[in-house]
Design an enzyme around this catalytic site. Structure first.
Site, mmCIF file in Angstrom:
data_model
loop_
_atom_site.group_PDB
_atom_site.id
_atom_site.type_symbol
_atom_site.label_atom_id
_atom_site.label_comp_id
_atom_site.label_asym_id
_atom_site.label_seq_id
_atom_site.Cartn_x
_atom_site.Cartn_y
_atom_site.Cartn_z
ATOM 1 C CG HIS A 1 1.963 -2.663 6.592
ATOM 2 N ND1 HIS A 1 2.779 -3.671 6.131
ATOM 3 C CD2 HIS A 1 0.929 -2.584 5.719
ATOM 4 C CE1 HIS A 1 2.260 -4.181 5.008
ATOM 5 N NE2 HIS A 1 1.139 -3.543 4.744
ATOM 6 C CG HIS B 1 -2.249 -0.645 0.992
ATOM 7 N ND1 HIS B 1 -2.392 -2.013 0.986
ATOM 8 C CD2 HIS B 1 -3.485 -0.134 0.772
ATOM 9 C CE1 HIS B 1 -3.671 -2.314 0.774
ATOM 10 N NE2 HIS B 1 -4.354 -1.194 0.643
#
Length: 411
Positions: free
Chosen positions: A225, A178
């Site tokens: 993350h 991302h």
């Protein structure tokens, strides 16, 4: 202490899931009762709870809260191919604005955004620009997904991290794709469009900074993350841009004009897909990689056919730089109609090809069709299904939909 040891300590510090949890608390996200005090015990499965513990499901106010924030009980977005429980994970947030803002940032790296952004750019803004953005996006995402399967670092442990999303929980964590996409697309958009289009440079810089920051921060906010994953994704995307940006004109011209380009494109993307499927066991990453390569192959082949048929001709060099047209009701309505009709065609293509390719692949490779989810986790089913389906979507984007626009007078 040597430089290597200092860098190792810094990396461990940035990878600490407690830093992710601290950022979430700073943004007003808190888990159920007892969540903050939970500690890791033993090795952690990718994306799973620490030490194999079940997620706490406490009720009532969050400890330490100065007043009970409004608690939402939500079902995280979930992938139908994973084996995770379809349960809900309770969390509290003090800021709806930040929740929806970072949800938007996450969507800027998901399929819904791509199926709207790239077609809008190609059909309504500049096909030259759209083709090059897709070339860069394919390489950035492919290299990012393969790197995940090589490094194999797990997602941040939960607890202490609160998972606001579990759709990609079966994938590995390093680097954040991302963050790579959220860095590469706006920067490539700026590099490719500035000078070709007339607009203030400061506007492009502000857009790129806000876009990149929003996507990167959203992945930490969602608990998917670590800080290190996001920084690595950001730097990795810049490295790939430095390498591929000078080559993008050569690649696009090859796709458009070389006689045997479609054969080479299909063979190369298929070979890359087979290679990526050998890197690790099944995960959503593997299917996404085949999907990205299929899109890239379909768009590249479609660009070649579209160029040969004269469906989308680039403006001549003497007309540059281009200036944005005045935004009238007629222009806006025509652009919206093109996007609506075109996306409907793309979605119908996706549905039709999915229904055709999965049973066909199962029959050809003698895979039982009783459990479609299990069947799709087999390489001989997942790779052709994703590759052919999204290849046709990409081809429709460049040939079928522009041809339809010519036919009905929407060009």
């Amino acid at each position: 202490m040597s430089l290597g040891q200092r860098l190792a300590r810094l990396a461990a510090h940035l990878q600490d899931p407690r830093k992710v949890a601290a950022f979430q608390r700073l943004c007003g996200v808190e888990g159920p009762s007892g969540w903050a005090g939970a500690e890791q015990r033993g090795p952690v499965a990718n994306g799973g709870p620490a030490g194999g513990q079940e997620h706490p499901t406490g009720n009532g106010a969050v400890p330490g809260a100065a007043g009970s924030p409004r608690r939402w009980r939500r079902r995280p977005r979930r992938n139908s191919l994973t084996e995770e429980e379809d349960g809900s994970q309770e969390f509290a947030t003090r800021s709806r604005f930040l929740y929806y803002l970072f949800s938007l940032g996450t969507e800027l790296g998901n399929e819904l955004f791509y199926i709207l952004f790239f077609p809008f750019c190609i059909w309504n803004v500049d096909a030259w620009l759209g083709r090059r953005l897709i070339i860069i996006w394919v390489w950035v995402m492919y290299l990012g997904q393969c790197t995940k399967d090589v490094i194999r670092w797990p997602r941040p442990a939960s607890p202490p991290v609160v998972k606001l999303e579990v759709f990609y929980n079966s994938e590995y964590s390093m680097p954040s794709t991302h963050a790579m996409s959220g860095t590469a697309i706006p920067l490539a958009l700026l590099l490719l469009s500035y000078g070709r289009w007339q607009y203030p440079l400061v506007f492009g810089l502000i857009l790129a900074f806000c876009w990149c920051s929003l996507v990167c921060c959203s992945r930490i906010y969602m608990g998917m993350h670590s800080i290190l994953d996001v920084i690595a994704g950001f730097l990795y995307a810049i490295l790939i841009l430095v390498i591929f940006h000078p080559l993008v004109d050569l690649i696009d011209n090859f796709n458009l004009t070389y006689k045997y380009a479609p054969l080479i494109i299909i063979s190369l993307h298929l070979a890359l897909g087979i290679f990526s499927f050998t890197l690790d066991t099944w995960s959503t990453s593997r299917g996404d990689t085949a999907q990205i390569l299929g899109c890239g192959a379909g768009v590249a082949c479609g660009s070649h056919v579209s160029h040969m048929l004269g469906l989308q001709l680039d403006p001549p060099p003497q007309s540059l730089p281009l200036s944005p047209s005045s935004l009238t009701v007629a222009v806006f309505g025509k652009a919206l109609l093109r996007l609506l009709l075109g996306v409907i065609v793309l979605l119908l293509t996706k549905v039709a090809m999915k229904r055709a390719t999965i049973p066909l692949a199962c029959r050809l490779f003698r895979v039982p069709r009783g459990d479609v989810r299990r069947a799709r986790q087999r390489m001989e089913v997942e790779l052709p299904y994703r590759y052919v389906t999204y290849g046709m979507v990409g081809f429709s984007l460049m040939v079928v939909v522009p041809g339809l626009f010519h036919f009905i007078g929407l060009s």
